[in-house]
Design a protein around this motif. Structure first.
Motif: not given
Length: 265
Positions: A194-209
């Motif tokens: 919606n016009g806002t740049q959001r940044v998400y982080g992912i931890n590939l070492c954790s399947a649950d995350h």
């Protein structure tokens, strides 16, 4: 005996470094075969947005009628879509800034926020409600939807979305997986919401995350960025302390010298 003690201490240091490195590059470290059960994030359908381009084909038993709704392409057209062989292709419908497409006979249709299947159902109902075609079969496909994968991957670039549910694992696999220098515990996904740049982080070492992340399923125009780890960051400096540099061996020799002095005291 003192010499052997030095060797043992040095070996222990190297083992600790090796173990630390292993933990940084292994995926899904919290999974246990036969024991782990994870709840996946709800599949996120790709919703149509302005500037998306759609291929819409209408078929029925009466070809003369369906030809009214399928846009033929001409080789001289600007922005043409190439067709394979001698079969006639169909050009795409570009969603305008208001979220509409200009469909033959039916006119303007608002498709923003719909999924690919919802657009097909919507057009089918419109054709039937206006008594234009009794038995239409409507097929909608994406034409220009893509994601960008950047950073420490083997093949960075732009990759097309060819299915409704594209996961971050799909995108990373298309990009040839992370390099040994990619930071597995912090992969970034940049998304315009919606016009806002959001940044998400992912931890590939954790399947649950990973599997519970809101960006496990990617959307069109997402940017996946893999940060370089500390080893790569050090290599980028002039006096970087790594196994390929002289400073690394000087530091190691200094450490061993310090240890030997302490032991011989």
């Amino acid at each position: 005996m003192k010499f052997y003690k030095i060797i043992i201490v040095a070996a222990s240091v190297l083992v600790l470094v090796a173990c630390s490195t292993s933990k940084e590059i292994s995926y899904f470290q919290d999974l246990r075969p036969g024991e782990s059960e994870l709840t996946l994030a709800a599949p996120m359908e790709i919703k149509i947005q302005p500037k998306d381009k759609l291929s819409i084909l209408v078929n029925s038993q009466d070809l003369r009628l369906t030809n009214l709704f399928n846009l033929p392409i001409v080789s001289q057209q600007v922005g043409q879509e190439s067709s394979s062989g001698t079969n006639r292709g169909v050009s795409g419908y570009t969603v305008d800034s208001k979220g509409d497409i200009d469909f033959p006979v039916l006119g303007g249709l608002h498709v923003q926020g719909m999924t690919r299947e919802e657009v097909a159902v919507y057009i089918k109902k419109e054709l039937q409600s206006h008594d234009l075609i009794k038995d239409p079969v409507v097929t909608v496909e994406f034409m220009n939807l893509s994601v960008n994968v950047m950073g420490e991957v083997n093949r960075p670039g732009r990759y097309n979305i060819d299915k409704d549910h594209l996961t971050i694992l799909d995108a990373l696999s298309q990009a040839g997986d992370l390099t040994i220098y990619g930071k597995r515990e912090k992969v970034l996904v940049l998304r315009n919401e919606n016009g806002t740049q959001r940044v998400y982080g992912i931890n590939l070492c954790s399947a649950d995350h990973l599997y519970s992340s809101p960006v496990y399923y990617l959307q069109q125009n997402d940017v996946v960025y893999v940060e370089p780890n500390d080893t790569k960051a050090r290599q980028s400096t002039v006096n970087g302390n790594n196994v390929r540099s002289t400073s690394f061996w000087i530091s190691l020799a200094s450490l061993l010298t310090t240890i030997s002095v302490l032991i011989f005291k």
